[in-house]
Design an enzyme around this catalytic site. Structure first.
Site, PDB file in Angstrom:
ATOM      1  N   ARG A 144       1.957  -0.431  -5.080  1.00 52.53           N
ATOM      2  CA  ARG A 144       1.870  -1.889  -4.965  1.00 52.53           C
ATOM      3  C   ARG A 144       1.116  -2.282  -3.712  1.00 52.53           C
ATOM      4  O   ARG A 144       1.197  -1.619  -2.684  1.00 52.53           O
ATOM      5  CB  ARG A 144       3.241  -2.542  -4.987  1.00 52.53           C
ATOM      6  CG  ARG A 144       4.061  -2.604  -3.721  1.00 52.53           C
ATOM      7  CD  ARG A 144       4.887  -1.406  -3.337  1.00 52.53           C
ATOM      8  NE  ARG A 144       5.423  -0.620  -4.404  1.00 52.53           N
ATOM      9  CZ  ARG A 144       6.571  -0.839  -5.024  1.00 52.53           C
ATOM     10  NH1 ARG A 144       7.376  -1.766  -4.583  1.00 52.53           N
ATOM     11  NH2 ARG A 144       6.975  -0.101  -6.012  1.00 52.53           N
TER      12      ARG A 144
ATOM     13  N   ALA B 212       0.833  -1.205   0.000  1.00 49.39           N
ATOM     14  CA  ALA B 212       0.000   0.000   0.000  1.00 49.39           C
ATOM     15  C   ALA B 212       0.867   1.254   0.000  1.00 49.39           C
ATOM     16  O   ALA B 212       0.688   2.153   0.809  1.00 49.39           O
ATOM     17  CB  ALA B 212      -1.000  -0.010   1.151  1.00 49.39           C
ATOM     18  N   HIS B 213       1.847   1.273  -0.921  1.00 53.27           N
ATOM     19  CA  HIS B 213       2.700   2.432  -1.106  1.00 53.27           C
ATOM     20  C   HIS B 213       3.380   2.330  -2.468  1.00 53.27           C
ATOM     21  O   HIS B 213       3.273   1.321  -3.152  1.00 53.27           O
ATOM     22  CB  HIS B 213       3.748   2.538   0.012  1.00 53.27           C
ATOM     23  CG  HIS B 213       4.708   1.387   0.051  1.00 53.27           C
ATOM     24  ND1 HIS B 213       4.497   0.278   0.821  1.00 53.27           N
ATOM     25  CD2 HIS B 213       5.882   1.183  -0.590  1.00 53.27           C
ATOM     26  CE1 HIS B 213       5.502  -0.572   0.666  1.00 53.27           C
ATOM     27  NE2 HIS B 213       6.356  -0.035  -0.200  1.00 53.27           N
ATOM     28  N   ALA B 214       4.076   3.396  -2.831  1.00 52.06           N
ATOM     29  CA  ALA B 214       4.879   3.431  -4.053  1.00 52.06           C
ATOM     30  C   ALA B 214       6.259   3.959  -3.682  1.00 52.06           C
ATOM     31  O   ALA B 214       6.468   4.475  -2.585  1.00 52.06           O
ATOM     32  CB  ALA B 214       4.229   4.335  -5.096  1.00 52.06           C
TER      33      ALA B 214
END
Length: 145
Positions: free
Chosen positions: A101, A54-56
């Site tokens: 992602r 839950a980040h990029a």
């Protein structure tokens, strides 16, 4: 912008058990990973129903491998989402920079190993999806210009 893709590693089959390996690049060898490996970490013992990611990342490249068990990786470039089901230890998912992602649907006993192109740097993370969309749109505009 580089695309995510599955990379297959060598698989040596033997009646005593199989062996796979990943080699980095050298002066006389183009390795299996499209970047120099600076960090390796793994995720395990993920409780049922939980997700990771839950980040990029702004610049970090990664290679994600299901060393044991299985899980689903969803990648989002700000316009399109793609799902990858990983369940073979001789295959990895290359994740270029600038991809949101999420990793979920971990099977019991799953181990997710990640090879990273840089050491840990909190400033490289984008943890807010709206900020990610803004980053993605600006990046796309700069590529077009």
């Amino acid at each position: 912008m580089e695309e995510p893709r599955i990379i297959e590693f060598p698989k040596i089959c033997d009646r005593r058990g199989n062996l796979s390996f990943i080699e980095g690049s050298g002066a006389d060898f183009e390795g299996h990973v499209p970047f120099d490996i600076k960090r390796v970490y793994w995720i395990y013992d993920v409780p049922g129903g939980q997700s990771r990611g839950a980040h990029a990342h702004r610049t970090l490249q990664q290679l994600i491998v299901a060393v044991s068990g299985s899980f689903t990786v969803t990648l989002d470039d700000g316009q399109e989402k793609k799902e990858f089901f990983l369940n073979h230890p001789w295959m990895g998912l290359y994740v270029p920079p600038g991809m949101w992602r999420n990793i979920e649907d971990f099977s019991s006993g799953a181990v997710c190993m990640v090879l990273a192109s840089k050491h840990y740097d909190e400033s490289d993370y984008i943890r807010n999806y709206r900020q990610f969309l803004k980053f993605s749109n600006e990046r796309r505009k700069n590529k077009i210009s």
